[in-house]
Write an enzyme that holds these catalytic residues in place. Sequence first.
Site, PDB file in Angstrom:
ATOM      1  N   TYR A  73      -6.223   9.652   0.530  1.00 49.56           N
ATOM      2  CA  TYR A  73      -6.502   8.254   0.184  1.00 49.56           C
ATOM      3  C   TYR A  73      -7.529   7.704   1.146  1.00 49.56           C
ATOM      4  O   TYR A  73      -7.706   8.200   2.272  1.00 49.56           O
ATOM      5  CB  TYR A  73      -5.220   7.417   0.177  1.00 49.56           C
ATOM      6  CG  TYR A  73      -4.930   6.672   1.457  1.00 49.56           C
ATOM      7  CD1 TYR A  73      -5.392   5.376   1.655  1.00 49.56           C
ATOM      8  CD2 TYR A  73      -4.163   7.256   2.464  1.00 49.56           C
ATOM      9  CE1 TYR A  73      -5.113   4.690   2.822  1.00 49.56           C
ATOM     10  CE2 TYR A  73      -3.876   6.573   3.626  1.00 49.56           C
ATOM     11  CZ  TYR A  73      -4.366   5.291   3.809  1.00 49.56           C
ATOM     12  OH  TYR A  73      -4.095   4.619   4.969  1.00 49.56           O
TER      13      TYR A  73
ATOM     14  N   PHE B 294       3.502   2.911   6.210  1.00 46.83           N
ATOM     15  CA  PHE B 294       3.597   4.179   5.485  1.00 46.83           C
ATOM     16  C   PHE B 294       2.836   5.294   6.204  1.00 46.83           C
ATOM     17  O   PHE B 294       3.330   6.411   6.350  1.00 46.83           O
ATOM     18  CB  PHE B 294       3.059   3.985   4.068  1.00 46.83           C
ATOM     19  CG  PHE B 294       3.155   5.185   3.180  1.00 46.83           C
ATOM     20  CD1 PHE B 294       4.226   5.337   2.314  1.00 46.83           C
ATOM     21  CD2 PHE B 294       2.156   6.153   3.176  1.00 46.83           C
ATOM     22  CE1 PHE B 294       4.304   6.447   1.478  1.00 46.83           C
ATOM     23  CE2 PHE B 294       2.229   7.264   2.347  1.00 46.83           C
ATOM     24  CZ  PHE B 294       3.309   7.415   1.496  1.00 46.83           C
ATOM     25  N   ASP B 295       1.614   5.011   6.661  1.00 47.07           N
ATOM     26  CA  ASP B 295       0.774   6.013   7.333  1.00 47.07           C
ATOM     27  C   ASP B 295       1.447   6.575   8.572  1.00 47.07           C
ATOM     28  O   ASP B 295       1.534   7.787   8.772  1.00 47.07           O
ATOM     29  CB  ASP B 295      -0.554   5.380   7.775  1.00 47.07           C
ATOM     30  CG  ASP B 295      -1.405   4.925   6.624  1.00 47.07           C
ATOM     31  OD1 ASP B 295      -0.892   4.179   5.769  1.00 47.07           O
ATOM     32  OD2 ASP B 295      -2.587   5.293   6.580  1.00 47.07           O
ATOM     33  N   THR B 296       1.886   5.657   9.437  1.00 46.78           N
ATOM     34  CA  THR B 296       2.512   6.085  10.686  1.00 46.78           C
ATOM     35  C   THR B 296       3.775   6.893  10.414  1.00 46.78           C
ATOM     36  O   THR B 296       4.015   7.927  11.054  1.00 46.78           O
ATOM     37  CB  THR B 296       2.853   4.858  11.548  1.00 46.78           C
ATOM     38  OG1 THR B 296       1.672   4.092  11.784  1.00 46.78           O
ATOM     39  CG2 THR B 296       3.455   5.278  12.877  1.00 46.78           C
TER      40      THR B 296
ATOM     41  N   ARG C 163       0.826  -1.206   0.000  1.00 49.05           N
ATOM     42  CA  ARG C 163       0.000   0.000   0.000  1.00 49.05           C
ATOM     43  C   ARG C 163       0.859   1.255   0.000  1.00 49.05           C
ATOM     44  O   ARG C 163       0.555   2.217  -0.713  1.00 49.05           O
ATOM     45  CB  ARG C 163      -0.929   0.007   1.221  1.00 49.05           C
ATOM     46  CG  ARG C 163      -1.863   1.218   1.230  1.00 49.05           C
ATOM     47  CD  ARG C 163      -2.827   1.189   2.384  1.00 49.05           C
ATOM     48  NE  ARG C 163      -2.177   1.401   3.665  1.00 49.05           N
ATOM     49  CZ  ARG C 163      -2.828   1.581   4.809  1.00 49.05           C
ATOM     50  NH1 ARG C 163      -4.149   1.547   4.820  1.00 49.05           N
ATOM     51  NH2 ARG C 163      -2.184   1.760   5.936  1.00 49.05           N
TER      52      ARG C 163
END
Length: 249
Positions: free
Chosen positions: A106, A198-200, A88
Amino acid sequence: MSEDSAPGASRPTAPAATVDIVIPVLNEAHVLAQSVATLRAFLQHHPQCRWRIVIADNGSTDGTLEVAQELSRRHPEVGYIHLGQRGRGRALRRAWTESAASVVCYMDVDLSTGLEALPPLIRAITHEGYSVATGSRLKQGAQIKRSFKREVLSRGYNLLIKLLFWPQFSDAQCGFKAASRQVVVELVPLIQDQAWFFDTELLLLAERKGHRIKDIPVRWVEDPDSRVKLASTVWEDIKGLLRLRFRRL
């Protein structure tokens, strides 16, 4: 007094913000068309921005790419990209960096997060001076429906982040985020993770660099068909947190 400044003269309006909404997908042929239809219907009632939907297929083998291509042919506001590798984070990196929009965001293809939170998410970037906006399932006002196991894991993970970094945001992993063009240019190249962390990493790097982050409570319903492998994802997330804890920028 010039004509432009005369009383009653019309003033040029600022162009509407452009927003790319990225949907990362992996083997989601069975739900993709319906989810895009739901999102398009919602966006048609919110014309404040110039919207584009970008389907980011990362390694699907079930016909997801063909569905994305057909949707792109039928709807000019829907585009797609295809990556041969899974991840992702990898999909978001490519979609965001290739975008020319002033705001990128997103959401998960299952639309677990209520779409009513999308306009506030974008408005935080376009009108309120924030660089990043993120949905939160843990902030006061959020409405969530998920299993006890996932609730415990989510709260435990975010507690660990609090202990290591003391961030201002409350929920690192909610699949509902937006960022300014400046953040994409400045921070995305620094993100090392290609998958779920990736988000964190984005949020922690943004805080470290002094960017303002808005935490938005959301309505969220767990998707029983989630493909996340919990054990391996938790382990990768913990390794990512330790890497960032001792990383110098």
